[in-house]
Design a protein around this motif. Structure first.
Motif, PDB file in Angstrom:
ATOM      1  N   ASP A  32      25.267  -8.206   7.356  1.00 48.25           N
ATOM      2  CA  ASP A  32      23.883  -8.592   7.622  1.00 48.25           C
ATOM      3  C   ASP A  32      23.132  -8.550   6.290  1.00 48.25           C
ATOM      4  O   ASP A  32      23.026  -7.484   5.667  1.00 48.25           O
ATOM      5  CB  ASP A  32      23.256  -7.613   8.614  1.00 48.25           C
ATOM      6  CG  ASP A  32      21.887  -8.082   9.100  1.00 48.25           C
ATOM      7  OD1 ASP A  32      21.198  -8.775   8.340  1.00 48.25           O
ATOM      8  OD2 ASP A  32      21.511  -7.742  10.228  1.00 48.25           O
ATOM      9  N   PRO A  33      22.587  -9.677   5.820  1.00 50.60           N
ATOM     10  CA  PRO A  33      21.954  -9.688   4.498  1.00 50.60           C
ATOM     11  C   PRO A  33      20.565  -9.048   4.458  1.00 50.60           C
ATOM     12  O   PRO A  33      20.100  -8.655   3.397  1.00 50.60           O
ATOM     13  CB  PRO A  33      21.867 -11.183   4.172  1.00 50.60           C
ATOM     14  CG  PRO A  33      21.793 -11.846   5.508  1.00 50.60           C
ATOM     15  CD  PRO A  33      22.619 -11.005   6.441  1.00 50.60           C
ATOM     16  N   ASN A  34      19.890  -8.957   5.604  1.00 46.81           N
ATOM     17  CA  ASN A  34      18.519  -8.441   5.618  1.00 46.81           C
ATOM     18  C   ASN A  34      18.304  -7.409   6.722  1.00 46.81           C
ATOM     19  O   ASN A  34      17.477  -7.609   7.621  1.00 46.81           O
ATOM     20  CB  ASN A  34      17.525  -9.602   5.799  1.00 46.81           C
ATOM     21  CG  ASN A  34      17.584 -10.591   4.657  1.00 46.81           C
ATOM     22  OD1 ASN A  34      17.378 -10.227   3.513  1.00 46.81           O
ATOM     23  ND2 ASN A  34      17.892 -11.848   4.988  1.00 46.81           N
ATOM     24  N   SER A  38      16.943  -4.090   8.626  1.00 48.62           N
ATOM     25  CA  SER A  38      15.789  -3.203   8.531  1.00 48.62           C
ATOM     26  C   SER A  38      16.273  -1.768   8.336  1.00 48.62           C
ATOM     27  O   SER A  38      17.452  -1.456   8.541  1.00 48.62           O
ATOM     28  CB  SER A  38      14.952  -3.286   9.802  1.00 48.62           C
ATOM     29  OG  SER A  38      15.681  -2.763  10.907  1.00 48.62           O
ATOM     30  N   SER A  63      25.300  -3.829   8.187  1.00 46.70           N
ATOM     31  CA  SER A  63      24.739  -3.831   6.845  1.00 46.70           C
ATOM     32  C   SER A  63      25.743  -3.198   5.884  1.00 46.70           C
ATOM     33  O   SER A  63      26.590  -2.391   6.289  1.00 46.70           O
ATOM     34  CB  SER A  63      23.434  -3.037   6.816  1.00 46.70           C
ATOM     35  OG  SER A  63      23.677  -1.674   7.143  1.00 46.70           O
TER      36      SER A  63
END
Length: 262
Positions: free
Chosen positions: A92-94, A96, A170
């Motif tokens: 996952d590039p972004n 939270s 992530s």
């Protein structure tokens, strides 16, 4: 960091993997050794669980087998890297901050399940010969943590592969797995009761539980938590090794008395 990892060549992945696993093993193992052999006893915090001495031969054994495990774990970084290169998994590039926290918690729970399943298999008659090198450390040390037969290292080292196929984690959540795994492993193998006042079932009593596993050989197959041993009825009673430890303590006290003043 995820993009940096993906941009590495296979040889770079192996090089950094070896450096990473060797570095954290030596760093966390040495820090735990200093903490439990010097700092905490001098402060009167906690106590040693098994008073039997650790020999130089045992430490050499642990460091030798751990070196093989570091080699396997380092080279094994090719597999998660390969899943990403083939497109079978993705990062996952972004993510939270909350997503990273939830993913780490989920991986911590999965780590315990994965460890219990593999550890229990390693105690069957078909696979126990591959687990015996680890159990040569009857009295554990922080350097017992990676003291595995290569087959055991392969079994325990694939913990993140299945989750990667099921979810786009992530980078930082995946990166946390070997860190918290080794940290808790050092605590569990420290042969030291850091929190004598907490109950045997408490998360902070993991060193007591794993000390019993090595002292008794069977039972307490879990990692940091107790839910798998509770579920399958493999949790040892808190006093399972009391007779062994008390016998050794009495013998050492008698030897000290017989030796007289120096």
């Amino acid at each position: 960091m995820g993009q940096v990892f993906l941009s590495l060549s296979a040889w770079q992945v192996i090089f950094w993997g070896l450096l990473f696993f060797g570095g954290i093993y030596l760093l966390l193992g040495s820090l735990t050794w200093l903490l439990t052999r010097h700092l905490l006893p001098s402060l009167g915090i906690g106590h040693v669980l098994d008073p039997r001495p650790v020999t130089a031969a045992q430490l050499r054994h642990e460091l030798t087998w751990s070196g093989l495990s570091v080699l396997i774990f380092g080279v094994g970084m090719i597999f998660p890297w390969g899943l990403l290169q083939l497109g079978w998994a993705a990062l996952d590039p972004n993510p939270s901050g909350w997503q990273i926290v939830v993913e780490i918690l989920a991986l911590a729970i999965w780590n315990d399940i994965h460890f219990w399943l593999n550890h229990r298999m390693l105690h069957t008659r078909w696979l126990r010969r591959f687990h015996l090198p680890h159990h040569r450390s009857v009295v554990t040390t922080p350097f017992s943590t990676y003291s595995f037969h290569p087959i055991e290292a392969l079994m325990l080292g694939n913990v993140i592969l299945l989750p990667m196929l099921l979810h786009d984690f992530s980078f930082w959540a995946l990166f946390s797995v070997p860190l918290f795994s080794l940290f808790f492993n050092c605590i569990g193998h420290a042969n030291y009761d850091f929190f004598p006042n907490v109950s045997y079932a408490h998360w902070f009593a993991a060193s007591r539980r794993h000390h019993l596993h090595h002292a008794c050989y069977n039972g307490n197959y879990g990692f940091q938590f107790t839910f798998m041993d509770r579920l399958f009825g493999t949790r040892l009673p808190a006093d399972a090794a009391r007779a062994v430890v008390e016998r050794v303590t009495r013998r050492r006290q008698a030897e000290s008395i017989d030796a007289g003043p120096v």
